[in-house]
Design a protein around this motif. Structure first.
Motif, PDB file in Angstrom:
ATOM      1  N   ASN A  44      44.197  95.694  -3.856  1.00  0.00           N
ATOM      2  CA  ASN A  44      45.344  96.433  -4.399  1.00  0.00           C
ATOM      3  C   ASN A  44      46.106  95.598  -5.425  1.00  0.00           C
ATOM      4  O   ASN A  44      46.540  96.114  -6.465  1.00  0.00           O
ATOM      5  CB  ASN A  44      46.276  96.883  -3.276  1.00  0.00           C
ATOM      6  CG  ASN A  44      45.679  97.987  -2.442  1.00  0.00           C
ATOM      7  OD1 ASN A  44      44.761  98.683  -2.875  1.00  0.00           O
ATOM      8  ND2 ASN A  44      46.186  98.160  -1.233  1.00  0.00           N
ATOM      9  N   THR A  45      46.277  94.324  -5.151  1.00  0.00           N
ATOM     10  CA  THR A  45      46.948  93.434  -6.110  1.00  0.00           C
ATOM     11  C   THR A  45      46.127  93.323  -7.392  1.00  0.00           C
ATOM     12  O   THR A  45      46.676  93.380  -8.498  1.00  0.00           O
ATOM     13  CB  THR A  45      47.177  92.046  -5.492  1.00  0.00           C
ATOM     14  OG1 THR A  45      47.990  92.193  -4.326  1.00  0.00           O
ATOM     15  CG2 THR A  45      47.861  91.101  -6.474  1.00  0.00           C
ATOM     16  N   LEU A  46      44.825  93.186  -7.243  1.00  0.00           N
ATOM     17  CA  LEU A  46      43.953  93.108  -8.420  1.00  0.00           C
ATOM     18  C   LEU A  46      43.963  94.426  -9.196  1.00  0.00           C
ATOM     19  O   LEU A  46      43.891  94.426 -10.430  1.00  0.00           O
ATOM     20  CB  LEU A  46      42.531  92.725  -8.015  1.00  0.00           C
ATOM     21  CG  LEU A  46      42.368  91.291  -7.523  1.00  0.00           C
ATOM     22  CD1 LEU A  46      40.990  91.088  -6.889  1.00  0.00           C
ATOM     23  CD2 LEU A  46      42.593  90.295  -8.645  1.00  0.00           C
ATOM     24  N   ASN A  47      44.069  95.548  -8.492  1.00  0.00           N
ATOM     25  CA  ASN A  47      44.190  96.840  -9.179  1.00  0.00           C
ATOM     26  C   ASN A  47      45.487  96.908  -9.981  1.00  0.00           C
ATOM     27  O   ASN A  47      45.509  97.463 -11.086  1.00  0.00           O
ATOM     28  CB  ASN A  47      44.134  97.997  -8.175  1.00  0.00           C
ATOM     29  CG  ASN A  47      42.718  98.410  -7.847  1.00  0.00           C
ATOM     30  OD1 ASN A  47      41.846  98.422  -8.700  1.00  0.00           O
ATOM     31  ND2 ASN A  47      42.492  98.740  -6.585  1.00  0.00           N
ATOM     32  N   SER A  48      46.561  96.345  -9.437  1.00  0.00           N
ATOM     33  CA  SER A  48      47.831  96.294 -10.181  1.00  0.00           C
ATOM     34  C   SER A  48      47.678  95.445 -11.436  1.00  0.00           C
ATOM     35  O   SER A  48      48.162  95.810 -12.512  1.00  0.00           O
ATOM     36  CB  SER A  48      48.951  95.725  -9.307  1.00  0.00           C
ATOM     37  OG  SER A  48      49.237  96.589  -8.251  1.00  0.00           O
ATOM     38  N   LEU A  49      47.017  94.300 -11.293  1.00  0.00           N
ATOM     39  CA  LEU A  49      46.756  93.446 -12.456  1.00  0.00           C
ATOM     40  C   LEU A  49      45.925  94.206 -13.483  1.00  0.00           C
ATOM     41  O   LEU A  49      46.222  94.181 -14.676  1.00  0.00           O
ATOM     42  CB  LEU A  49      46.035  92.161 -12.044  1.00  0.00           C
ATOM     43  CG  LEU A  49      45.529  91.292 -13.192  1.00  0.00           C
ATOM     44  CD1 LEU A  49      46.685  90.710 -13.999  1.00  0.00           C
ATOM     45  CD2 LEU A  49      44.626  90.176 -12.673  1.00  0.00           C
ATOM     46  N   LYS A  50      44.895  94.887 -13.017  1.00  0.00           N
ATOM     47  CA  LYS A  50      44.014  95.643 -13.913  1.00  0.00           C
ATOM     48  C   LYS A  50      44.806  96.702 -14.678  1.00  0.00           C
ATOM     49  O   LYS A  50      44.648  96.865 -15.890  1.00  0.00           O
ATOM     50  CB  LYS A  50      42.892  96.287 -13.090  1.00  0.00           C
ATOM     51  CG  LYS A  50      42.019  97.257 -13.823  1.00  0.00           C
ATOM     52  CD  LYS A  50      40.970  96.561 -14.604  1.00  0.00           C
ATOM     53  CE  LYS A  50      40.033  97.608 -15.211  1.00  0.00           C
ATOM     54  NZ  LYS A  50      39.529  97.191 -16.484  1.00  0.00           N
ATOM     55  N   SER A  51      45.685  97.397 -13.979  1.00  0.00           N
ATOM     56  CA  SER A  51      46.517  98.417 -14.621  1.00  0.00           C
ATOM     57  C   SER A  51      47.411  97.786 -15.690  1.00  0.00           C
ATOM     58  O   SER A  51      47.535  98.308 -16.807  1.00  0.00           O
ATOM     59  CB  SER A  51      47.364  99.122 -13.563  1.00  0.00           C
ATOM     60  OG  SER A  51      48.263 100.010 -14.162  1.00  0.00           O
ATOM     61  N   GLU A  52      48.001  96.661 -15.341  1.00  0.00           N
ATOM     62  CA  GLU A  52      48.884  95.959 -16.281  1.00  0.00           C
ATOM     63  C   GLU A  52      48.107  95.440 -17.490  1.00  0.00           C
ATOM     64  O   GLU A  52      48.571  95.565 -18.632  1.00  0.00           O
ATOM     65  CB  GLU A  52      49.580  94.804 -15.559  1.00  0.00           C
ATOM     66  CG  GLU A  52      50.658  94.137 -16.339  1.00  0.00           C
ATOM     67  CD  GLU A  52      51.968  94.881 -16.345  1.00  0.00           C
ATOM     68  OE1 GLU A  52      52.751  94.649 -17.285  1.00  0.00           O
ATOM     69  OE2 GLU A  52      52.216  95.686 -15.434  1.00  0.00           O
ATOM     70  N   ASP A  65      41.368  90.511 -22.638  1.00  0.00           N
ATOM     71  CA  ASP A  65      40.156  91.264 -22.332  1.00  0.00           C
ATOM     72  C   ASP A  65      39.325  90.524 -21.277  1.00  0.00           C
ATOM     73  O   ASP A  65      38.763  91.144 -20.368  1.00  0.00           O
ATOM     74  CB  ASP A  65      39.334  91.507 -23.595  1.00  0.00           C
ATOM     75  CG  ASP A  65      38.198  92.474 -23.371  1.00  0.00           C
ATOM     76  OD1 ASP A  65      38.444  93.569 -22.812  1.00  0.00           O
ATOM     77  OD2 ASP A  65      37.053  92.144 -23.740  1.00  0.00           O
ATOM     78  N   GLY A  66      39.269  89.199 -21.378  1.00  0.00           N
ATOM     79  CA  GLY A  66      38.573  88.402 -20.376  1.00  0.00           C
ATOM     80  C   GLY A  66      39.224  88.514 -19.008  1.00  0.00           C
ATOM     81  O   GLY A  66      38.543  88.613 -17.979  1.00  0.00           O
ATOM     82  N   VAL A  67      40.557  88.527 -18.977  1.00  0.00           N
ATOM     83  CA  VAL A  67      41.289  88.698 -17.711  1.00  0.00           C
ATOM     84  C   VAL A  67      40.989  90.074 -17.134  1.00  0.00           C
ATOM     85  O   VAL A  67      40.747  90.226 -15.931  1.00  0.00           O
ATOM     86  CB  VAL A  67      42.811  88.509 -17.929  1.00  0.00           C
ATOM     87  CG1 VAL A  67      43.593  88.861 -16.674  1.00  0.00           C
ATOM     88  CG2 VAL A  67      43.119  87.085 -18.376  1.00  0.00           C
ATOM     89  N   ASP A  68      40.980  91.084 -17.981  1.00  0.00           N
ATOM     90  CA  ASP A  68      40.707  92.453 -17.552  1.00  0.00           C
ATOM     91  C   ASP A  68      39.298  92.574 -16.967  1.00  0.00           C
ATOM     92  O   ASP A  68      39.108  93.189 -15.911  1.00  0.00           O
ATOM     93  CB  ASP A  68      40.887  93.399 -18.742  1.00  0.00           C
ATOM     94  CG  ASP A  68      40.819  94.849 -18.359  1.00  0.00           C
ATOM     95  OD1 ASP A  68      41.704  95.313 -17.624  1.00  0.00           O
ATOM     96  OD2 ASP A  68      39.871  95.543 -18.802  1.00  0.00           O
ATOM     97  N   GLN A  69      38.319  91.985 -17.625  1.00  0.00           N
ATOM     98  CA  GLN A  69      36.936  92.025 -17.130  1.00  0.00           C
ATOM     99  C   GLN A  69      36.813  91.292 -15.797  1.00  0.00           C
ATOM    100  O   GLN A  69      36.137  91.757 -14.877  1.00  0.00           O
ATOM    101  CB  GLN A  69      35.977  91.427 -18.159  1.00  0.00           C
ATOM    102  CG  GLN A  69      35.782  92.299 -19.363  1.00  0.00           C
ATOM    103  CD  GLN A  69      34.911  91.641 -20.428  1.00  0.00           C
ATOM    104  OE1 GLN A  69      34.361  90.566 -20.237  1.00  0.00           O
ATOM    105  NE2 GLN A  69      34.790  92.294 -21.566  1.00  0.00           N
ATOM    106  N   PHE A  70      37.470  90.151 -15.687  1.00  0.00           N
ATOM    107  CA  PHE A  70      37.457  89.384 -14.443  1.00  0.00           C
ATOM    108  C   PHE A  70      38.055  90.217 -13.311  1.00  0.00           C
ATOM    109  O   PHE A  70      37.498  90.283 -12.213  1.00  0.00           O
ATOM    110  CB  PHE A  70      38.242  88.074 -14.613  1.00  0.00           C
ATOM    111  CG  PHE A  70      38.272  87.222 -13.377  1.00  0.00           C
ATOM    112  CD1 PHE A  70      37.188  86.416 -13.041  1.00  0.00           C
ATOM    113  CD2 PHE A  70      39.380  87.229 -12.544  1.00  0.00           C
ATOM    114  CE1 PHE A  70      37.222  85.636 -11.899  1.00  0.00           C
ATOM    115  CE2 PHE A  70      39.422  86.447 -11.401  1.00  0.00           C
ATOM    116  CZ  PHE A  70      38.336  85.645 -11.075  1.00  0.00           C
ATOM    117  N   ALA A  71      39.176  90.861 -13.578  1.00  0.00           N
ATOM    118  CA  ALA A  71      39.818  91.700 -12.550  1.00  0.00           C
ATOM    119  C   ALA A  71      38.888  92.827 -12.122  1.00  0.00           C
ATOM    120  O   ALA A  71      38.759  93.104 -10.917  1.00  0.00           O
ATOM    121  CB  ALA A  71      41.143  92.261 -13.069  1.00  0.00           C
ATOM    122  N   THR A  72      38.228  93.461 -13.062  1.00  0.00           N
ATOM    123  CA  THR A  72      37.295  94.543 -12.742  1.00  0.00           C
ATOM    124  C   THR A  72      36.174  94.047 -11.827  1.00  0.00           C
ATOM    125  O   THR A  72      35.845  94.698 -10.825  1.00  0.00           O
ATOM    126  CB  THR A  72      36.696  95.132 -14.040  1.00  0.00           C
ATOM    127  OG1 THR A  72      37.764  95.646 -14.840  1.00  0.00           O
ATOM    128  CG2 THR A  72      35.695  96.231 -13.748  1.00  0.00           C
TER     129      THR A  72
END
Length: 179
Positions: free
Chosen positions: A73-81, A34-41
């Protein structure tokens, strides 16, 4: 044994411990993810702002703007994952809760026709799958994300001298818990 009662035995204690430990592990990793997801956002929003600024300053053919869009775009891929993995972990935690509730009942009263040992193995298998998926996430994205954040940090310094922020130091470690 255990068909009509749920008397504490050493096997029952061991199986309970296994299921609860697996659920705890999944929950802990869910918090990390969840922390990784928030960071990516946050970094996607930052990258989009920097990209818009780069394009407005340097024009539509801005190399910096294109580099920033690649990073976004790379961060969006991470966010999706991460979103997919978070949904998977949430579902697995729910399944673990069901296992724990069912395990509390005598076997004849369970909705799941599984022994305690089978339930513990199911918990371990779910946990192993989740840990394998999280390991793959680290392998696939960690180096890319570091490069993306370095790109954003450098662009921020270039576009906002004096007020630039550095996110590389805030990059989540992705230190997922393992068994």
């Amino acid at each position: 044994m255990g068909w009509f009662s749920n008397t504490l035995t050493s096997n029952r204690i061991q199986n309970t411990g296994t299921i609860i430990a697996c659920r705890g592990l999944l929950s802990a990793n869910q918090l990390i993810l969840d922390g990784v997801d928030q960071f990516a956002t946050e970094q996607i929003a930052r990258g989009n702002q920097l990209s818009a600024k780069a394009f407005s300053i340097y024009g539509v053919n801005s190399q910096l703007g294109r580099e920033l869009q690649i990073a976004v775009n790379t961060l969006n891929s991470l966010k999706s994952e991460t979103t997919q993995r978070l949904e998977q972990l949430e579902e697995m935690c729910g399944d673990m809760t069901v296992l724990i509730q069912q395990f509390d009942l005598p076997r004849t009263s369970r909705g799941l026709n599984l022994s305690g040992k089978q339930m513990a193995h199911a918990a371990e298998n779910m946990t192993d799958k989740a840990l394998n998926d999280l390991s793959g996430l680290i392998t696939n994205y960690r180096p890319k994300v570091i490069n993306c954040i370095e790109t954003l940090d450098k662009a921020d310094q270039r576009l906002n001298p004096g007020s630039a922020s550095t996110a590389l130091l805030a990059l989540p470690a992705m230190n997922f818990r393992s068994r």
